[in-house]
Design a protein around this motif. Structure first.
Motif, PDB file in Angstrom:
ATOM      1  N   GLY A 223       0.813  -1.209   0.000  1.00 44.55           N
ATOM      2  CA  GLY A 223       0.000   0.000   0.000  1.00 44.55           C
ATOM      3  C   GLY A 223       0.848   1.262   0.000  1.00 44.55           C
ATOM      4  N   GLY A 224       1.913   1.257   0.799  1.00 50.17           N
ATOM      5  CA  GLY A 224       2.806   2.415   0.844  1.00 50.17           C
ATOM      6  C   GLY A 224       3.483   2.674  -0.489  1.00 50.17           C
ATOM      7  N   LEU A 225       3.919   1.610  -1.155  1.00 53.82           N
ATOM      8  CA  LEU A 225       4.560   1.771  -2.465  1.00 53.82           C
ATOM      9  C   LEU A 225       3.552   2.231  -3.511  1.00 53.82           C
ATOM     10  CD1 LEU A 225       7.001  -1.294  -2.665  1.00 53.82           C
ATOM     11  CD2 LEU A 225       7.506   1.075  -2.060  1.00 53.82           C
ATOM     12  N   PHE A 226       2.324   1.720  -3.428  1.00 50.78           N
ATOM     13  CA  PHE A 226       1.291   2.171  -4.357  1.00 50.78           C
ATOM     14  C   PHE A 226       1.127   3.687  -4.270  1.00 50.78           C
ATOM     15  CE2 PHE A 226      -1.542  -1.858  -5.055  1.00 50.78           C
ATOM     16  CZ  PHE A 226      -0.479  -2.454  -5.728  1.00 50.78           C
ATOM     17  N   ILE A 227       1.013   4.199  -3.048  1.00 49.87           N
ATOM     18  CA  ILE A 227       0.836   5.642  -2.860  1.00 49.87           C
ATOM     19  C   ILE A 227       2.087   6.396  -3.312  1.00 49.87           C
ATOM     20  CG2 ILE A 227       0.487   7.470  -1.160  1.00 49.87           C
ATOM     21  CD1 ILE A 227      -2.005   5.881  -1.690  1.00 49.87           C
ATOM     22  N   ALA A 228       3.262   5.843  -3.009  1.00 45.26           N
ATOM     23  CA  ALA A 228       4.527   6.515  -3.340  1.00 45.26           C
ATOM     24  C   ALA A 228       4.734   6.651  -4.842  1.00 45.26           C
ATOM     25  CB  ALA A 228       5.699   5.745  -2.728  1.00 45.26           C
ATOM     26  N   GLY A 229       4.091   5.811  -5.630  1.00 50.00           N
ATOM     27  CA  GLY A 229       4.304   5.837  -7.069  1.00 50.00           C
ATOM     28  C   GLY A 229       3.580   6.954  -7.800  1.00 50.00           C
ATOM     29  N   PHE A 230       2.621   7.585  -7.135  1.00 45.66           N
ATOM     30  CA  PHE A 230       1.817   8.593  -7.819  1.00 45.66           C
ATOM     31  C   PHE A 230       2.643   9.767  -8.331  1.00 45.66           C
ATOM     32  CE2 PHE A 230      -2.294   6.938  -6.207  1.00 45.66           C
ATOM     33  CZ  PHE A 230      -3.006   7.076  -7.384  1.00 45.66           C
ATOM     34  N   VAL A 231       3.375  10.421  -7.439  1.00 46.18           N
ATOM     35  CA  VAL A 231       4.098  11.626  -7.839  1.00 46.18           C
ATOM     36  C   VAL A 231       5.192  11.314  -8.870  1.00 46.18           C
ATOM     37  CG1 VAL A 231       5.510  13.563  -7.036  1.00 46.18           C
ATOM     38  CG2 VAL A 231       3.556  12.796  -5.676  1.00 46.18           C
ATOM     39  N   PRO A 232       6.042  10.290  -8.667  1.00 41.59           N
ATOM     40  CA  PRO A 232       7.016   9.961  -9.715  1.00 41.59           C
ATOM     41  C   PRO A 232       6.360   9.635 -11.052  1.00 41.59           C
ATOM     42  CG  PRO A 232       7.614   8.865  -7.670  1.00 41.59           C
ATOM     43  CD  PRO A 232       6.252   9.456  -7.453  1.00 41.59           C
ATOM     44  N   GLY A 233       5.234   8.909 -11.015  1.00 42.18           N
ATOM     45  CA  GLY A 233       4.548   8.576 -12.259  1.00 42.18           C
ATOM     46  C   GLY A 233       4.043   9.812 -12.975  1.00 42.18           C
ATOM     47  N   LEU A 234       3.480  10.742 -12.220  1.00 42.01           N
ATOM     48  CA  LEU A 234       2.989  11.981 -12.825  1.00 42.01           C
ATOM     49  C   LEU A 234       4.145  12.838 -13.343  1.00 42.01           C
ATOM     50  CD1 LEU A 234       0.141  12.955 -10.330  1.00 42.01           C
ATOM     51  CD2 LEU A 234      -0.076  11.930 -12.609  1.00 42.01           C
ATOM     52  N   LEU A 235       5.279  12.834 -12.650  1.00 40.39           N
ATOM     53  CA  LEU A 235       6.454  13.571 -13.127  1.00 40.39           C
ATOM     54  C   LEU A 235       6.933  13.035 -14.473  1.00 40.39           C
ATOM     55  CD1 LEU A 235       8.762  14.259 -10.038  1.00 40.39           C
ATOM     56  CD2 LEU A 235       7.617  15.932 -11.507  1.00 40.39           C
ATOM     57  N   ILE A 236       6.940  11.714 -14.595  1.00 40.83           N
ATOM     58  CA  ILE A 236       7.349  11.110 -15.867  1.00 40.83           C
ATOM     59  C   ILE A 236       6.373  11.507 -16.969  1.00 40.83           C
ATOM     60  CG2 ILE A 236       7.590   8.917 -17.099  1.00 40.83           C
ATOM     61  CD1 ILE A 236       8.672   7.696 -14.537  1.00 40.83           C
ATOM     62  N   ALA A 237       5.078  11.471 -16.677  1.00 41.56           N
ATOM     63  CA  ALA A 237       4.081  11.859 -17.670  1.00 41.56           C
ATOM     64  C   ALA A 237       4.272  13.316 -18.097  1.00 41.56           C
ATOM     65  CB  ALA A 237       2.673  11.648 -17.105  1.00 41.56           C
ATOM     66  N   LEU A 238       4.533  14.199 -17.143  1.00 39.61           N
ATOM     67  CA  LEU A 238       4.772  15.613 -17.473  1.00 39.61           C
ATOM     68  C   LEU A 238       6.033  15.776 -18.308  1.00 39.61           C
ATOM     69  CD1 LEU A 238       3.861  17.321 -14.075  1.00 39.61           C
ATOM     70  CD2 LEU A 238       2.585  17.449 -16.223  1.00 39.61           C
ATOM     71  N   ALA A 239       7.066  14.997 -17.986  1.00 44.13           N
ATOM     72  CA  ALA A 239       8.310  15.065 -18.761  1.00 44.13           C
ATOM     73  C   ALA A 239       8.076  14.621 -20.203  1.00 44.13           C
ATOM     74  CB  ALA A 239       9.386  14.196 -18.104  1.00 44.13           C
ATOM     75  N   MET A 240       7.267  13.574 -20.396  1.00 38.50           N
ATOM     76  CA  MET A 240       6.966  13.121 -21.748  1.00 38.50           C
ATOM     77  C   MET A 240       6.134  14.158 -22.502  1.00 38.50           C
ATOM     78  SD  MET A 240       8.590  10.311 -21.895  1.00 38.50           S
ATOM     79  CE  MET A 240       9.733  11.155 -20.786  1.00 38.50           C
ATOM     80  N   ALA A 241       5.224  14.813 -21.784  1.00 39.31           N
ATOM     81  CA  ALA A 241       4.428  15.871 -22.415  1.00 39.31           C
ATOM     82  C   ALA A 241       5.316  17.050 -22.825  1.00 39.31           C
ATOM     83  CB  ALA A 241       3.336  16.341 -21.452  1.00 39.31           C
ATOM     84  N   PHE A 242       6.327  17.366 -22.011  1.00 32.32           N
ATOM     85  CA  PHE A 242       7.253  18.450 -22.347  1.00 32.32           C
ATOM     86  C   PHE A 242       8.050  18.114 -23.603  1.00 32.32           C
ATOM     87  CE2 PHE A 242      11.541  20.294 -22.051  1.00 32.32           C
ATOM     88  CZ  PHE A 242      11.213  21.648 -22.069  1.00 32.32           C
ATOM     89  N   VAL A 243       8.540  16.870 -23.695  1.00 29.26           N
ATOM     90  CA  VAL A 243       9.276  16.451 -24.894  1.00 29.26           C
ATOM     91  C   VAL A 243       8.358  16.527 -26.105  1.00 29.26           C
ATOM     92  CG1 VAL A 243      10.453  14.522 -26.028  1.00 29.26           C
ATOM     93  CG2 VAL A 243      10.878  14.981 -23.603  1.00 29.26           C
ATOM     94  N   ASN A 244       7.112  16.096 -25.947  1.00 31.85           N
ATOM     95  CA  ASN A 244       6.158  16.159 -27.053  1.00 31.85           C
ATOM     96  C   ASN A 244       5.963  17.607 -27.507  1.00 31.85           C
ATOM     97  OD1 ASN A 244       3.864  14.919 -28.716  1.00 31.85           O
ATOM     98  ND2 ASN A 244       2.756  16.461 -27.528  1.00 31.85           N
ATOM     99  N   TRP A 245       5.880  18.543 -26.547  1.00 31.36           N
ATOM    100  CA  TRP A 245       5.730  19.963 -26.898  1.00 31.36           C
ATOM    101  C   TRP A 245       6.921  20.464 -27.709  1.00 31.36           C
ATOM    102  CZ3 TRP A 245       8.816  24.084 -24.957  1.00 31.36           C
ATOM    103  CH2 TRP A 245       8.389  25.352 -25.349  1.00 31.36           C
ATOM    104  N   ARG A 246       8.142  20.095 -27.273  1.00 28.87           N
ATOM    105  CA  ARG A 246       9.336  20.543 -27.980  1.00 28.87           C
ATOM    106  C   ARG A 246       9.390  19.977 -29.402  1.00 28.87           C
ATOM    107  NH1 ARG A 246      13.888  22.278 -25.209  1.00 28.87           N
ATOM    108  NH2 ARG A 246      14.705  22.469 -27.344  1.00 28.87           N
ATOM    109  N   VAL A 247       9.132  18.687 -29.532  1.00 31.95           N
ATOM    110  CA  VAL A 247       9.221  18.031 -30.837  1.00 31.95           C
ATOM    111  C   VAL A 247       8.133  18.551 -31.771  1.00 31.95           C
ATOM    112  CG1 VAL A 247       9.041  15.829 -32.059  1.00 31.95           C
ATOM    113  CG2 VAL A 247      10.328  15.958 -29.911  1.00 31.95           C
ATOM    114  N   CYS A 248       6.916  18.664 -31.285  1.00 32.18           N
ATOM    115  CA  CYS A 248       5.804  19.112 -32.133  1.00 32.18           C
ATOM    116  C   CYS A 248       5.991  20.565 -32.560  1.00 32.18           C
ATOM    117  CB  CYS A 248       4.481  18.950 -31.392  1.00 32.18           C
ATOM    118  SG  CYS A 248       4.004  17.219 -31.167  1.00 32.18           S
ATOM    119  N   LYS A 249       6.573  21.377 -31.681  1.00 37.69           N
ATOM    120  CA  LYS A 249       6.857  22.761 -32.053  1.00 37.69           C
ATOM    121  C   LYS A 249       7.927  22.815 -33.137  1.00 37.69           C
ATOM    122  CE  LYS A 249       8.250  27.215 -30.091  1.00 37.69           C
ATOM    123  NZ  LYS A 249       8.688  27.929 -28.865  1.00 37.69           N
ATOM    124  N   LYS A 250       8.952  21.984 -33.011  1.00 36.66           N
ATOM    125  CA  LYS A 250      10.046  21.962 -33.981  1.00 36.66           C
ATOM    126  C   LYS A 250       9.579  21.431 -35.332  1.00 36.66           C
ATOM    127  CE  LYS A 250      14.687  20.029 -34.621  1.00 36.66           C
ATOM    128  NZ  LYS A 250      15.763  19.184 -34.013  1.00 36.66           N
TER     129      LYS A 250
END
Length: 427
Positions: free
Chosen positions: A168-195
């Motif tokens: 249960g503790g690990l399940f909860i702990a995974g939320f923020v890192p998972g969302l950070l990875i998703a935001l990082a992928m969205a940032f890369v998508n923004w850079r590539v799509c703009k280019k």
């Protein structure tokens, strides 16, 4: 025995043997060469490695994900995600990231995410004018959120190897890192799509359409809420939660979305059984491999050696990251957790590193190995399901890998990213 074990495993994997077979055969050869134990001990340790009540959660979570997919969940989540970002420049890329992140809260498997909603998004992006190789790279890079956002099979296995953390503790702990990875992928998508000027042709949905799509998505999104709330308040254990998830998924597909047919159940169950068997086979052979290391005293010797270096916690985490990045290139996450966690977790604890923080560093790091050439199992699955060559897919990966390494560095040096939420909720 130890030298035989490692040489045999490296040679067999280099020859293209599946990881499970390479681990089992190298363990059997090491026992044979050592001559101190009967060959039967390899099979005994394989059985012991999967003879565990918490492991029952694995097949049920897999079955729940298959039931939700068979019940039109993928299409519902795709519509829900696309309505918010589909009309923006690079909108389908954002929709890809968002839909895979949402689906991660149900499947717990990167491979399932890439082969299911991921392959559907690649087709949509290809028709809209995106490079098919770029769409596949985005899909594989985002799909690794699957084992990080709960429910996660890797977290269940990790908790079995380290008694200092709970599922249960690990399940909860995974939320923020998972969302950070998703935001990082969205940032890369923004850079590539703009280019590359990937513009969206999707019309912005009306307020009424957005409301309808959102209401339809609520039952699917409630699954992860049900699991976490139930575990947090002691209503059921993680293993019991997996069974609840199966019945909830069945009810959603059959009576809420009304797209799940009874005649489809045999096929769904057979796919779940096949995937479960592959996961448990890897775990069983990893247990035999780890047993050989244990009887040879490798964990103890390695622990004493590392402790004698008098490394600071930060230096130790840097060394562990480098070790895991190299290890993850050649080994899947589950055997990595089975083999390395019993060795490294006690050292981290002795150095005063928070067990939950260390667990998330290990899980995220080993998961990155799924998209790290030349092995990268997730890359092969994505390439096959999207019909993109490995060479083209690999050429699009560098910006995504850089973003992943930045997130890993933040996770390593800022413990609160993984510890704040579980500590706040009392885990």
């Amino acid at each position: 025995m130890t030298l035989t074990l490692f040489i045999a495993a490296i040679v067999l994997m280099a020859l293209g043997f599946p990881v499970a077979f390479a681990l089992a055969m190298s363990a059997a050869l090491a026992v044979f060469v050592g001559g101190r134990y009967p060959q039967l001990v390899v099979f005994k340790e394989m059985f012991t490695g999967i003879d565990s009540f918490p492991l029952m959660a694995v097949p049920f979570f897999i079955l729940a994900a298959e039931l939700m997919s068979g019940g039109a969940l993928t299409a519902v989540l795709l519509r829900f995600a696309a309505q918010f970002v589909g009309h923006l420049r690079g909108g389908l890329g954002y929709a890809n990231v968002l839909s895979l992140t949402l689906f991660s809260g149900i499947s717990g498997s990167a491979l399932a995410d890439a082969a299911g909603p991921g392959s559907m998004m690649v087709k949509m992006m290809d028709k809209a004018g995106y490079s098919r190789a770029y769409a596949a790279a985005l899909t594989s890079s985002t799909a690794i959120v699957g084992p990080i956002i709960p429910p996660s099979i890797s977290m269940i296995i990790y908790a079995m190897q380290d008694e200092q953390v709970s599922v249960g503790g690990l399940f909860i702990a995974g939320f923020v890192p998972g969302l950070l990875i998703a935001l990082a992928m969205a940032f890369v998508n923004w850079r590539v799509c703009k280019k590359r000027d990937y513009r969206s042709t999707e019309p912005r949905p009306s307020a009424r359409e957005m409301l309808v799509n959102s209401v339809k998505a609520i039952p699917a999104l409630m699954l992860i809420v049900l699991i976490l709330v139930g575990i947090r308040f002691g209503i059921f254990t993680p293993t019991e939660a997996s069974v609840v998830a199966v019945f909830y998924a069945l009810a959603c597909g059959k009576w809420v979305y009304r797209t799940l047919e009874w005649k489809a159940l045999p096929d769904i169950i057979s796919r779940s059984a096949l995937l479960t068997a592959s996961v448990l086979l890897v775990m069983a052979t990893s247990a035999a491999f780890a047993w050989v290391l244990t009887v040879e005293g490798v964990p103890q010797q390695l622990s004493q050696t590392i402790v004698s270096w008098n490394l600071s916690p930060v230096a130790f985490l840097i060394a562990v990251n480098l070790l895991l990045l190299v290890f993850g290139i050649f080994m899947e996450p589950l055997p990595g957790v089975m083999i390395l966690v019993p060795i490294l977790a006690p050292i981290a604890s002795a150095l005063g590193i928070d067990p939950t923080h260390f667990a998330m560093v290990v899980i995220v790091n080993l998961t990155l190995g799924m998209i790290t050439p030349p092995v990268g199992g997730l890359l092969f699955v994505t390439a096959v399901s999207t019909r993109v060559s490995m060479a083209a897919l690999t050429r699009e990966l560098p910006p995504f890998l850089v973003a992943h390494f930045v997130v890993l560095a933040l996770l390593t040096f800022v413990p609160a990213i993984s510890t704040w939420l579980p500590h706040t909720l009392g885990f």
